[in-house]
Design a protein around this motif. Structure first.
Motif, PDB file in Angstrom:
ATOM      1  N   TYR A   1       0.852  -1.194   0.000  1.00  0.00           N
ATOM      2  CA  TYR A   1       0.000   0.000   0.000  1.00  0.00           C
ATOM      3  C   TYR A   1       0.887   1.244   0.000  1.00  0.00           C
ATOM      4  O   TYR A   1       1.114   1.888   1.019  1.00  0.00           O
ATOM      5  CB  TYR A   1      -0.969  -0.049   1.177  1.00  0.00           C
TER       6      TYR A   1
ATOM      7  N   LEU B   1      -2.877   7.352  -2.155  1.00  0.00           N
ATOM      8  CA  LEU B   1      -3.352   6.788  -0.893  1.00  0.00           C
ATOM      9  C   LEU B   1      -3.743   7.889   0.095  1.00  0.00           C
ATOM     10  O   LEU B   1      -4.800   7.818   0.738  1.00  0.00           O
ATOM     11  CB  LEU B   1      -2.278   5.881  -0.294  1.00  0.00           C
TER      12      LEU B   1
ATOM     13  N   VAL C   1      -4.652   6.834   6.769  1.00  0.00           N
ATOM     14  CA  VAL C   1      -4.071   5.940   5.766  1.00  0.00           C
ATOM     15  C   VAL C   1      -4.167   4.489   6.235  1.00  0.00           C
ATOM     16  O   VAL C   1      -4.532   3.587   5.465  1.00  0.00           O
ATOM     17  CB  VAL C   1      -2.608   6.336   5.478  1.00  0.00           C
TER      18      VAL C   1
ATOM     19  N   VAL D   1      -6.208   1.227   4.440  1.00  0.00           N
ATOM     20  CA  VAL D   1      -5.638  -0.097   4.170  1.00  0.00           C
ATOM     21  C   VAL D   1      -6.475  -1.180   4.835  1.00  0.00           C
ATOM     22  O   VAL D   1      -6.796  -2.209   4.219  1.00  0.00           O
ATOM     23  CB  VAL D   1      -4.175  -0.160   4.653  1.00  0.00           C
TER      24      VAL D   1
ATOM     25  N   ILE E   1      -3.822   3.214  -4.919  1.00  0.00           N
ATOM     26  CA  ILE E   1      -3.533   3.072  -3.490  1.00  0.00           C
ATOM     27  C   ILE E   1      -2.444   2.045  -3.201  1.00  0.00           C
ATOM     28  O   ILE E   1      -1.962   1.969  -2.069  1.00  0.00           O
ATOM     29  CB  ILE E   1      -4.803   2.712  -2.694  1.00  0.00           C
ATOM     30  N   GLY E   2      -2.045   1.247  -4.190  1.00  0.00           N
ATOM     31  CA  GLY E   2      -1.033   0.238  -3.913  1.00  0.00           C
ATOM     32  C   GLY E   2      -0.563  -0.458  -5.169  1.00  0.00           C
ATOM     33  O   GLY E   2      -0.926  -0.084  -6.294  1.00  0.00           O
TER      34      GLY E   2
END
Length: 204
Positions: A88, A93, A104, A108, A175-176
Protein backbone atom coordinates in the motif's frame (compact mmCIF):
# COMPACT_ATOMS: atom_id res chain seq x y z
CA UNK A 1 -37.80 -2.78 -15.88
CA UNK A 2 -35.57 -4.00 -18.70
CA UNK A 3 -34.99 -1.88 -21.78
CA UNK A 4 -33.67 -3.61 -24.91
CA UNK A 5 -31.70 -1.89 -27.65
CA UNK A 6 -30.44 -3.46 -30.85
CA UNK A 7 -26.70 -3.23 -31.45
CA UNK A 8 -26.24 -3.92 -35.12
CA UNK A 9 -27.89 -7.07 -36.46
CA UNK A 10 -26.45 -9.60 -34.05
CA UNK A 11 -26.51 -8.16 -30.54
CA UNK A 12 -28.93 -6.77 -27.97
CA UNK A 13 -28.05 -4.36 -25.19
CA UNK A 14 -30.27 -4.90 -22.13
CA UNK A 15 -30.37 -1.92 -19.77
CA UNK A 16 -31.12 -2.30 -16.04
CA UNK A 17 -31.61 -0.07 -13.02
CA UNK A 18 -28.49 -1.07 -11.09
CA UNK A 19 -25.48 -3.35 -10.96
CA UNK A 20 -27.08 -5.91 -8.63
CA UNK A 21 -29.90 -6.46 -11.13
CA UNK A 22 -27.40 -6.79 -13.98
CA UNK A 23 -25.50 -9.48 -12.10
CA UNK A 24 -28.69 -11.32 -11.13
CA UNK A 25 -29.79 -11.52 -14.77
CA UNK A 26 -26.28 -12.43 -15.90
CA UNK A 27 -26.28 -15.39 -13.51
CA UNK A 28 -29.74 -16.45 -14.71
CA UNK A 29 -28.96 -16.23 -18.43
CA UNK A 30 -25.56 -17.85 -18.02
CA UNK A 31 -27.21 -20.78 -16.22
CA UNK A 32 -29.87 -21.21 -18.94
CA UNK A 33 -28.04 -20.92 -22.29
CA UNK A 34 -29.91 -20.67 -25.57
CA UNK A 35 -28.64 -22.12 -28.83
CA UNK A 36 -27.24 -19.34 -30.97
CA UNK A 37 -26.28 -17.00 -28.13
CA UNK A 38 -22.53 -16.53 -28.40
CA UNK A 39 -21.62 -14.22 -25.55
CA UNK A 40 -23.09 -12.35 -22.58
CA UNK A 41 -21.06 -9.36 -21.45
CA UNK A 42 -22.06 -7.66 -18.17
CA UNK A 43 -21.25 -4.04 -17.37
CA UNK A 44 -22.29 -1.68 -14.58
CA UNK A 45 -25.85 -1.13 -15.87
CA UNK A 46 -26.12 -3.30 -18.99
CA UNK A 47 -25.81 -6.77 -20.47
CA UNK A 48 -24.62 -7.09 -24.05
CA UNK A 49 -25.92 -10.31 -25.61
CA UNK A 50 -24.29 -11.36 -28.88
CA UNK A 51 -26.05 -13.97 -30.99
CA UNK A 52 -25.89 -15.70 -34.36
CA UNK A 53 -28.92 -14.66 -36.47
CA UNK A 54 -28.54 -17.86 -38.49
CA UNK A 55 -29.33 -19.90 -35.38
CA UNK A 56 -31.73 -17.77 -33.35
CA UNK A 57 -34.01 -14.81 -34.01
CA UNK A 58 -33.75 -11.43 -32.39
CA UNK A 59 -37.24 -11.80 -30.90
CA UNK A 60 -36.36 -15.15 -29.33
CA UNK A 61 -33.27 -13.66 -27.70
CA UNK A 62 -35.27 -10.69 -26.42
CA UNK A 63 -37.92 -12.96 -24.92
CA UNK A 64 -35.20 -15.09 -23.33
CA UNK A 65 -33.74 -12.01 -21.65
CA UNK A 66 -36.99 -10.47 -20.44
CA UNK A 67 -38.41 -13.82 -19.36
CA UNK A 68 -35.49 -14.63 -17.07
CA UNK A 69 -35.69 -14.34 -13.30
CA UNK A 70 -32.65 -12.79 -11.64
CA UNK A 71 -30.69 -15.23 -9.49
CA UNK A 72 -29.15 -14.32 -6.12
CA UNK A 73 -25.39 -14.36 -5.59
CA UNK A 74 -23.84 -17.77 -4.90
CA UNK A 75 -22.98 -18.77 -1.37
CA UNK A 76 -19.61 -17.14 -0.50
CA UNK A 77 -18.21 -20.57 0.28
CA UNK A 78 -18.83 -21.68 -3.30
CA UNK A 79 -16.91 -18.85 -4.98
CA UNK A 80 -13.35 -19.26 -6.19
CA UNK A 81 -11.07 -17.05 -4.08
CA UNK A 82 -7.90 -15.25 -5.11
CA UNK A 83 -5.58 -13.60 -2.61
CA UNK A 84 -3.54 -10.60 -3.76
CA UNK A 85 -0.66 -9.32 -1.66
CA UNK A 86 -0.42 -5.54 -1.96
CA UNK A 87 2.16 -2.93 -1.05
CA UNK A 88 0.00 0.00 0.00
CA UNK A 89 2.32 2.63 -1.42
CA UNK A 90 0.11 4.23 -4.07
CA UNK A 91 0.54 7.91 -4.93
CA UNK A 92 -3.15 8.60 -4.23
CA UNK A 93 -3.35 6.79 -0.89
CA UNK A 94 -3.23 10.01 1.13
CA UNK A 95 -5.86 11.61 -1.14
CA UNK A 96 -8.17 8.63 -0.65
CA UNK A 97 -7.72 8.98 3.11
CA UNK A 98 -8.63 12.66 2.86
CA UNK A 99 -11.68 11.96 0.67
CA UNK A 100 -13.00 9.31 3.05
CA UNK A 101 -12.10 10.95 6.35
CA UNK A 102 -10.08 7.87 7.29
CA UNK A 103 -6.44 7.64 8.22
CA UNK A 104 -4.07 5.94 5.77
CA UNK A 105 -3.94 2.87 8.02
CA UNK A 106 -7.74 2.79 8.16
CA UNK A 107 -7.93 2.93 4.35
CA UNK A 108 -5.64 -0.10 4.17
CA UNK A 109 -7.66 -1.97 6.78
CA UNK A 110 -10.89 -1.12 4.94
CA UNK A 111 -9.50 -2.35 1.63
CA UNK A 112 -8.20 -5.60 3.11
CA UNK A 113 -10.93 -6.18 5.67
CA UNK A 114 -13.72 -7.19 3.29
CA UNK A 115 -13.52 -9.62 0.37
CA UNK A 116 -14.37 -8.13 -3.01
CA UNK A 117 -16.22 -9.84 -5.88
CA UNK A 118 -15.37 -9.49 -9.57
CA UNK A 119 -18.61 -8.17 -11.05
CA UNK A 120 -17.52 -7.88 -14.67
CA UNK A 121 -14.49 -7.28 -16.86
CA UNK A 122 -13.75 -4.43 -19.20
CA UNK A 123 -11.60 -1.40 -20.03
CA UNK A 124 -8.63 -3.66 -20.88
CA UNK A 125 -8.15 -7.45 -21.13
CA UNK A 126 -7.90 -8.83 -17.62
CA UNK A 127 -9.24 -5.74 -15.85
CA UNK A 128 -11.88 -6.89 -13.38
CA UNK A 129 -14.33 -4.47 -11.77
CA UNK A 130 -14.48 -5.49 -8.11
CA UNK A 131 -17.52 -4.71 -5.94
CA UNK A 132 -18.92 -5.38 -2.45
CA UNK A 133 -15.94 -3.87 -0.65
CA UNK A 134 -16.11 -1.48 2.29
CA UNK A 135 -18.54 1.31 1.27
CA UNK A 136 -16.38 3.90 3.03
CA UNK A 137 -13.91 3.59 0.15
CA UNK A 138 -16.21 5.12 -2.46
CA UNK A 139 -14.19 7.99 -3.89
CA UNK A 140 -14.32 9.94 -7.16
CA UNK A 141 -12.01 9.34 -10.07
CA UNK A 142 -9.03 11.65 -10.38
CA UNK A 143 -9.79 15.06 -11.85
CA UNK A 144 -6.87 14.56 -14.25
CA UNK A 145 -6.31 10.98 -15.48
CA UNK A 146 -2.75 9.74 -15.75
CA UNK A 147 -1.35 9.03 -19.18
CA UNK A 148 0.36 5.88 -17.86
CA UNK A 149 -0.54 3.65 -14.91
CA UNK A 150 1.85 0.74 -14.28
CA UNK A 151 0.81 -2.89 -14.45
CA UNK A 152 -0.11 -4.20 -11.02
CA UNK A 153 -1.40 -0.87 -9.73
CA UNK A 154 -4.27 -1.37 -7.27
CA UNK A 155 -6.91 1.33 -7.45
CA UNK A 156 -10.34 2.47 -6.31
CA UNK A 157 -12.99 4.66 -7.94
CA UNK A 158 -16.69 4.97 -7.21
CA UNK A 159 -17.99 1.67 -5.87
CA UNK A 160 -15.20 -0.31 -7.53
CA UNK A 161 -11.67 -1.51 -6.91
CA UNK A 162 -9.41 -2.96 -9.57
CA UNK A 163 -5.93 -4.03 -10.60
CA UNK A 164 -4.40 -2.64 -13.78
CA UNK A 165 -3.34 -5.68 -15.84
CA UNK A 166 -0.83 -3.77 -17.95
CA UNK A 167 0.54 -0.26 -18.33
CA UNK A 168 -2.21 2.00 -19.64
CA UNK A 169 -3.83 5.40 -19.13
CA UNK A 170 -6.18 5.56 -16.16
CA UNK A 171 -8.13 7.87 -13.92
CA UNK A 172 -8.67 5.76 -10.81
CA UNK A 173 -7.11 6.54 -7.43
CA UNK A 174 -3.95 4.45 -7.00
CA UNK A 175 -3.53 3.07 -3.49
CA UNK A 176 -1.03 0.24 -3.91
CA UNK A 177 0.83 -2.26 -6.05
CA UNK A 178 0.73 -6.04 -6.42
CA UNK A 179 3.30 -8.30 -8.07
CA UNK A 180 0.64 -10.85 -8.99
CA UNK A 181 0.08 -11.15 -12.74
CA UNK A 182 -3.65 -10.76 -13.37
CA UNK A 183 -3.53 -11.10 -17.18
CA UNK A 184 -1.45 -13.68 -19.06
CA UNK A 185 -2.47 -14.27 -22.70
CA UNK A 186 -0.78 -17.68 -22.54
CA UNK A 187 -2.49 -18.66 -19.29
CA UNK A 188 -5.45 -20.99 -18.82
CA UNK A 189 -7.55 -18.99 -18.32
CA UNK A 190 -5.74 -15.78 -19.34
CA UNK A 191 -7.55 -13.62 -16.76
CA UNK A 192 -7.07 -14.23 -13.04
CA UNK A 193 -9.92 -11.90 -12.07
CA UNK A 194 -13.00 -13.30 -13.79
CA UNK A 195 -16.66 -12.53 -13.01
CA UNK A 196 -17.74 -14.28 -9.83
CA UNK A 197 -14.24 -14.69 -8.38
CA UNK A 198 -13.84 -13.47 -4.81
CA UNK A 199 -10.74 -11.35 -4.19
CA UNK A 200 -9.11 -10.88 -0.82
CA UNK A 201 -6.39 -8.23 -0.58
CA UNK A 202 -3.65 -8.61 2.02
CA UNK A 203 -1.11 -5.98 3.07
CA UNK A 204 2.55 -6.83 2.51
Amino acid sequence: MIRLRDVGRSAILAEFEDLDTVLGYFRALDADPVRGVQEIVPASRTLLVRYDPAQVTRDSVGEWITGATALPPPDPGEAEEVQLAVRYDGPDLADVAEHTGLSVDEVVRAHTGTPWIVAFAGFAPGFGYLVDGDPRLRVPRRAEPRTAVPAGAVAVAGEFSGVYPRSSPGGWQLIGTTDTVVWDPEGTPPALLRPGVRVRFTAM
